[in-house]
Design a protein around this motif. Structure first.
Motif, PDB file in Angstrom:
ATOM      1  N   CYS A 122       0.838  -1.211   0.000  1.00  0.00           N
ATOM      2  CA  CYS A 122       0.000   0.000   0.000  1.00  0.00           C
ATOM      3  C   CYS A 122       0.867   1.254   0.000  1.00  0.00           C
ATOM      4  O   CYS A 122       0.579   2.225  -0.715  1.00  0.00           O
ATOM      5  CB  CYS A 122      -0.916  -0.002   1.215  1.00  0.00           C
ATOM      6  SG  CYS A 122      -2.310  -1.135   1.108  1.00  0.00           S
ATOM      7  N   GLN A 123       1.918   1.238   0.811  1.00  0.00           N
ATOM      8  CA  GLN A 123       2.792   2.400   0.880  1.00  0.00           C
ATOM      9  C   GLN A 123       3.433   2.679  -0.474  1.00  0.00           C
ATOM     10  O   GLN A 123       3.524   3.841  -0.911  1.00  0.00           O
ATOM     11  CB  GLN A 123       3.868   2.165   1.946  1.00  0.00           C
ATOM     12  CG  GLN A 123       4.819   3.324   2.140  1.00  0.00           C
ATOM     13  CD  GLN A 123       4.123   4.554   2.677  1.00  0.00           C
ATOM     14  OE1 GLN A 123       3.132   4.449   3.381  1.00  0.00           O
ATOM     15  NE2 GLN A 123       4.632   5.728   2.326  1.00  0.00           N
ATOM     16  N   HIS A 135      -5.487   4.257   2.842  1.00  0.00           N
ATOM     17  CA  HIS A 135      -4.648   4.952   1.859  1.00  0.00           C
ATOM     18  C   HIS A 135      -5.500   5.603   0.769  1.00  0.00           C
ATOM     19  O   HIS A 135      -5.178   6.711   0.305  1.00  0.00           O
ATOM     20  CB  HIS A 135      -3.657   3.969   1.242  1.00  0.00           C
ATOM     21  CG  HIS A 135      -2.499   3.636   2.134  1.00  0.00           C
ATOM     22  ND1 HIS A 135      -1.355   4.401   2.185  1.00  0.00           N
ATOM     23  CD2 HIS A 135      -2.314   2.628   3.024  1.00  0.00           C
ATOM     24  CE1 HIS A 135      -0.507   3.873   3.056  1.00  0.00           C
ATOM     25  NE2 HIS A 135      -1.064   2.794   3.582  1.00  0.00           N
ATOM     26  N   SER A 170       1.642   5.803  -2.570  1.00  0.00           N
ATOM     27  CA  SER A 170       2.571   6.933  -2.538  1.00  0.00           C
ATOM     28  C   SER A 170       2.993   7.321  -3.952  1.00  0.00           C
ATOM     29  O   SER A 170       3.144   8.516  -4.259  1.00  0.00           O
ATOM     30  CB  SER A 170       3.798   6.581  -1.693  1.00  0.00           C
ATOM     31  OG  SER A 170       4.510   5.492  -2.262  1.00  0.00           O
TER      32      SER A 170
END
Length: 752
Positions: A270-271, A340, A275
């Motif tokens: 997810c990061q 997110h 991002s």
């Protein structure tokens, strides 16, 4: 909006609804708002001046409701047409790119034609060797030559800068050269050289953008330079491609954890993914602004990256969780991803619906697998249960703080405690996913679990004679059969406690906030919740039907034990009433009525111990038991054939005895205000009316031999008082020592 018309018509009773329902008149009045001199304050004062405060409040309430309905319709429309919107945006973006390419092509061709038209031919030589005069007159060749010379020098410098990879200096040189070439009319060769240098610079910038080691700031500068060169669509596509390529390389270096949990892998993935999406959105906005064509391309690209992300999550996390029933792991992974997605909404990217739509099937599969695992576990635990009610065991572990508190009077069997504990864990896992609209699925799953548990309890209840409602057995589990009254009542205590208290408190976590507050307030006031959604009401009805089914099985068993012998012979014979003569014998209760009363006393005494704090349920249970016996009597065809068409007619004493027995049954049930008692009274009245008709068929007047209603009620109450005091035909009867208090709950408790 066409979709709002039904809701507007449904509110036509108010002033707003009446105003909107006028059709053409409303459209004429709406033209007032189009006037340039429209004053909102004056309009409101003019409309509301004659209205009272109550009318104004009602108008505001209707307007607020219409606003809320409109917002809800808009939200539903957006979700329903999201795919079509994305497809249309993609087509518009492609069309815009094609239009830009066509415009560039047409511009180039028009410039070429314009330059060819302005080309000056060399001076023509006359026959005598002189040159013809130029038709345009004298031209300042010195100025033109100077500009061309400077332009050639700039192009040469640009070539050097490109070779040295000095992008900014090459851009400045090209811009200065373009400014010099613009006023020149005879610079075809220079134009061609300029286009070649710009193409070389574009190719160089493209190579820079595709380099894996390029940094974000450098990439943004390269994309900005391409946009300044007039190649904006290609630059934006290249920007997204670069972020996609960098993201894929980062994902390739991320390895799954190799476990079924996968929380660390999900967080890391997810990061990376979101991002990069956020960084691409920032770069796109910084370089290109908020132009619709570029924004649409960004949305489509972000959707594609989200789909790739979901594919990886399904492969490495959700597939294993769905197969093993690891609902908590699946829920946590989805919750991380949704968090997110929420952060990206600030960039105008609503990716939560896309993510929800794609992962929902996997989550539902994990939910079903978890339900099957709970059902199998409870079946094994029920096979080892001895149906003894115990105090609730203390909960330990991480979820101990979130578990519900058991009332101090509540006691359940070990399998029931384990069942409600697993249901609580199941609901806790689903609660973070309420935004995925899993409320109905969750409630249906919990109801199915409760139905399965009640079926296990029914298997533990001894089967009645000719019982056709025995659940189908599809396993090899050996469920202990409840032998004593206390064990049988403990089965009912398990089901009733869950349906009335524990399950409603458990599922309140997945209710919407408004329904949750109302349910909590109603429960504190000991009132039923009335404003909850239809699926929650259906859940309560479904669980209550399961409890009623188990209770009816209990009552049928005891009723049949009273009516039939072990050999299957009926004790409920018409001879009880046909063989009575008017010999002056004092009327009293029949043997069947006495046996029923003593059985009720025994059950009431056992229920007071087993169901402490649930006296209302015991009261309804005893009423239902009496009702079941009366129902068997009213539906016994052989009994009524002997009464109505038998060789011996029903005599006056037999009629009086039957009426007394029926009044005795009603008096046993007490004076509680409950629907079961009302149904019992109706059954008794119908049965008495049928007996009166049978007596009247003999040519006698039934009302001449029947005393007043108060006489029967007094006789029935006197009989109950005698039996409650310990009287019995058999002094050695085990019920003789039972205190009258053992049945006091039947006569004193009100409606449950």
């Amino acid at each position: 909006m066409g979709s709002m018309r039904p809701s507007i018509r449904s509110k036509s009773s108010g002033p707003v609804g009446q105003h909107l329902a006028n059709g053409g008149n409303a459209r004429e009045e709406l033209s007032v708002f189009e006037s340039e001199s429209f004053d909102a304050d004056s309009y409101v004062q003019g409309k509301c001046q004659s209205m009272s405060e109550k009318g104004i409040r009602k108008l505001c309430s209707e307007l607020t409701e219409l606003k809320r309905d409109s917002a809800e319709e808009m939200r539903k429309s957006v979700y329903a047409n999201y795919s079509a919107f994305i497809q249309t945006s993609r087509e518009i973006s492609d069309l815009e790119c094609e239009l830009v390419s066509m415009r560039n092509l047409l511009t180039t061709q028009a410039a070429l034609v314009h330059k060819l038209a302005e080309v000056q031919l060399p001076p023509m030589i006359s026959e005598n060797g002189g040159s013809l005069p130029h038709e345009n007159g004298h031209v300042d060749d010195d100025s033109t030559s100077a500009s061309e010379t400077e332009a050639r020098a700039l192009l040469d410098v640009t070539d050097i800068y490109i070779a040295e990879r000095k992008i900014e200096k090459a851009m400045d040189a090209l811009q200065r050269c373009e400014a010099l070439l613009r006023p020149l009319k005879s610079s075809t060769s220079l134009e061609q050289l300029f286009m070649e240098q710009r193409l070389r610079l574009t190719e160089l910038l493209t190579q820079f953008a595709k380099q894996p080691s390029i940094r974000s700031a450098e990439l943004r500068s390269v994309i900005s330079a391409l946009d300044r060169l007039g190649d904006g669509p290609h630059a934006h596509t290249l920007l997204l491609y670069s972020h996609h390529d960098r993201l894929q390389r980062a994902i390739a270096n991320l390895r799954p954890s190799g476990t079924s949990y996968g929380g660390a892998y999900t967080a890391g993935l997810c990061q990376l993914v979101f991002s990069h999406i956020a960084q691409a959105a920032r770069s796109s906005t910084a370089v290109f602004g908020e132009q619709p064509s570029y924004a649409s391309e960004l949305v489509l690209w972000a959707r594609g990256e989200t789909e790739n992300f979901v594919a990886l999550i399904k492969k490495h996390v959700l597939s294993a969780s769905a197969a093993s029933g690891g609902l908590r792991a699946a829920a946590e992974c989805v919750q991380i991803a949704l968090g997110h997605c929420t952060l990206l909404e600030g960039y105008g990217l609503a990716l939560s619906p896309v993510l929800t739509m794609m992962v929902k099937p996997s989550v539902e599969q994990a939910l079903d697998a978890n339900l099957r695992r709970i059902e199998d576990s409870v079946s094994v635990l029920a096979a080892a249960d001895d149906w003894t009610l115990v105090q609730p065991p203390p909960r330990t572990g991480l979820r101990a703080a979130s578990s519900i508190l058991f009332p101090p009077h509540l006691k359940l069997s070990t399998s029931a405690y384990r069942f409600i504990s697993m249901v609580q864990d199941f609901v806790d896992d689903v609660t973070p996913l309420t935004s995925m609209h899993l409320t109905s699925t969750t409630l249906d799953g919990v109801a199915r679990l409760f139905d399965s548990f009640v079926h296990l309890l029914m298997r533990a209840m001894p089967a009645a004679i000719d019982d056709e409602d025995v659940p189908e057995i599809t396993d090899n589990l050996s469920i202990k059969v409840a032998d004593t009254d206390a064990e049988k009542l403990s089965l009912l205590a398990n089901a009733a406690a869950m349906a009335d208290e524990l399950l409603p408190r458990t599922i309140v976590k997945i209710l919407p906030l408004k329904d949750r507050e109302e349910s909590r307030m109603r429960r504190s006031l000991d009132k039923p919740a009335t404003g909850v959604r239809s699926e929650h009401r259906e859940f309560r009805r479904r669980t209550q039907r399961a409890v009623d089914k188990l209770r009816d099985r209990f009552c049928q068993k005891y009723a049949l034990e009273l009516i039939y012998t072990d050999e299957g012979e009926s004790l409920l014979s018409a001879d009880l009433y046909l063989g009575l003569d008017n010999d002056g014998t004092l009327l009293t209760y029949s043997e069947l009525s006495q046996t029923l009363f003593e059985r009720i006393k025994t059950i009431a005494a056992a229920g007071g111990d087993v169901m402490s704090g649930r006296e209302r349920f015991v009261t309804v249970l005893l009423i239902r038991l009496v009702e079941t016996v009366v129902l068997y009597l009213s539906s016994d065809q052989d009994f009524w054939e002997d009464i109505e068409d038998g060789p011996r007619p029903l005599g006056p004493v037999g009629l009086q005895q039957m009426v007394l027995d029926m009044k005795f049954a009603v008096q046993m049930a007490g004076q509680v205000n409950h629907s079961s008692l009302r149904h019992l009274r109706q059954l008794v009245e119908d049965l008495i009316a049928r007996a009166i008709d049978a007596y009247a068929a003999t040519g006698m007047d039934p009302y001449s031999v029947l005393p007043e209603e108060t006489w029967f009620m007094g006789m029935a109450q006197e009989a109950i008082d005698r039996l409650s005091g310990g009287w019995s035909k058999d002094s050695a009867s085990p019920t003789a020592s039972v205190s009258a208090n053992s049945i006091s709950s039947l006569k004193s408790h009100g409606s449950p």
